[in-house]
Write an enzyme that holds these catalytic residues in place. Structure first.
Site, PDB file in Angstrom:
ATOM      1  N   SER A  67       0.843  -1.203   0.000  1.00 58.43           N
ATOM      2  CA  SER A  67       0.000   0.000   0.000  1.00 58.43           C
ATOM      3  C   SER A  67       0.876   1.250   0.000  1.00 58.43           C
ATOM      4  O   SER A  67       0.649   2.193  -0.763  1.00 58.43           O
ATOM      5  CB  SER A  67      -0.908   0.028   1.235  1.00 58.43           C
ATOM      6  N   ALA A 100      -4.625  -1.066  -2.803  1.00 63.33           N
ATOM      7  CA  ALA A 100      -3.932  -0.483  -1.645  1.00 63.33           C
ATOM      8  C   ALA A 100      -4.941  -0.244  -0.532  1.00 63.33           C
ATOM      9  O   ALA A 100      -6.066   0.191  -0.787  1.00 63.33           O
ATOM     10  CB  ALA A 100      -3.279   0.838  -2.038  1.00 63.33           C
ATOM     11  N   LYS A 101      -4.525  -0.542   0.671  1.00 63.69           N
ATOM     12  CA  LYS A 101      -5.426  -0.340   1.815  1.00 63.69           C
ATOM     13  C   LYS A 101      -5.159   1.066   2.353  1.00 63.69           C
ATOM     14  O   LYS A 101      -4.345   1.249   3.251  1.00 63.69           O
ATOM     15  CB  LYS A 101      -5.155  -1.424   2.864  1.00 63.69           C
ATOM     16  N   LEU A 102      -5.832   2.033   1.752  1.00 65.95           N
ATOM     17  CA  LEU A 102      -5.630   3.442   2.099  1.00 65.95           C
ATOM     18  C   LEU A 102      -6.759   3.917   2.998  1.00 65.95           C
ATOM     19  O   LEU A 102      -7.874   3.403   2.940  1.00 65.95           O
ATOM     20  CB  LEU A 102      -5.630   4.297   0.825  1.00 65.95           C
ATOM     21  N   TYR A 106     -11.963   4.872   2.589  1.00 71.37           N
ATOM     22  CA  TYR A 106     -12.929   4.300   3.529  1.00 71.37           C
ATOM     23  C   TYR A 106     -14.131   5.191   3.756  1.00 71.37           C
ATOM     24  O   TYR A 106     -15.163   4.740   4.249  1.00 71.37           O
ATOM     25  CB  TYR A 106     -12.248   3.919   4.858  1.00 71.37           C
TER      26      TYR A 106
END
Ligand code: PMP
Length: 247
Positions: A67, A100-102, A106
């Site tokens: 990420s 990517a875990k941004l 969210y």
């Protein structure tokens, strides 16, 4: 700010453990204003032998580094240093990278979750920009029909570590699983559906858009996957012991 459920005595911050109340960041922090942050959520389980292990700890840390690399963010620690510290309508992929875990994206999940709960549901199922099923607000998604399992490809969803684990478990059970786009009506007529994620683990889905899915209760494949996954999490299945990072 951490929810009460996240309160601990100490938090690992900038290379050391600090008391919970002193783990603060400056008001002008870039991530706070612009949402450019990367993060992971991991879970630690007590195994049959009494030791504690982070479920697929290495894979979570690897995705954290992936990420950061995707958004050109240098990380001042190695993957090993972080592992050893204490435990700690989906947007189009041309707008935001789904792999990517941004933090920022969210907001999209939060709004979808609000809407779902306002309508009496527990969780949202997001469609991609072309109307195909993408994923839940914080979970990947699977359907079963006539013994075949389908899950959307990673074009508009996060490469979930639980998803990868479930695919491996299904493979070992000799249950065919295909990564394929499908519309929401395929969910209405599915025999079974379930969501996967670090927080959700494997959670059966009994209804979507007021349509009951299958018999409206966890089906046999979902129950089997839940059973094997729980055994893996708690170190009761030696086939998956490499997924446990003992702490
Ligand atoms: N999709 C999204 C958007 C998520 O936030 C999560 C939770 N990390 C997942 C899927 C599931 O990923 P994992 O199994 O790695 O927790």
């Amino acid at each position: 700010m951490a929810a009460d459920g996240l309160r601990t005595d100490k938090i690992w911050m900038d290379g050391g453990l600090v008391p919970y109340d002193q783990a603060n960041v400056h008001i002008l922090t870039h991530s706070l204003h612009y949402g450019l942050a990367v993060f992971e959520g991991m879970r630690c389980y007590k195994g049959a032998d009494g030791r504690s292990a982070i479920f697929r700890g290495r894979e979570h840390i690897r995705r954290l580094f992936d990420s950061a690399h995707i958004v050109e963010m240098p990380l001042p620690f190695s993957q090993e240093e972080i592992l050893k510290a204490s435990s700690f309508t989906r947007y189009h992929h041309n707008s935001l990278p789904p792999n990517a875990k941004l933090s920022g994206p969210y907001v999209n999940s939060i709004l979808a979750g609000y809407e779902a709960r306002r309508h009496g549901y527990d969780e949202a199922l997001l469609l991609d920009v072309t109307g195909f099923v993408a994923e839940g607000s914080g979970e990947n998604f699977f359907i079963v029909r006539d013994g075949v399992i389908r899950t959307p490809p990673l074009t508009s969803s996060l490469p979930g570590i639980t998803r990868a684990s479930v695919i491996k478990i299904l493979d070992d059970l000799k249950i065919p699983v295909v990564e394929q786009l499908f519309p929401r009506d395929a969910v209405y007529i599915a025999d079974e559906a379930f969501m996967t994620g670090t927080a959700a683990e494997v959670t059966p889905v009994r209804e979507l858009d007021d349509r009951q899915i299958g018999e409206g209760k966890p089906g046999p494949i979902t129950r089997k996957v839940m059973e094997v996954f729980q055994a893996a999490l708690h170190g009761r299945d030696s086939r998956y012991s490499s997924w446990l990072y003992y702490v």
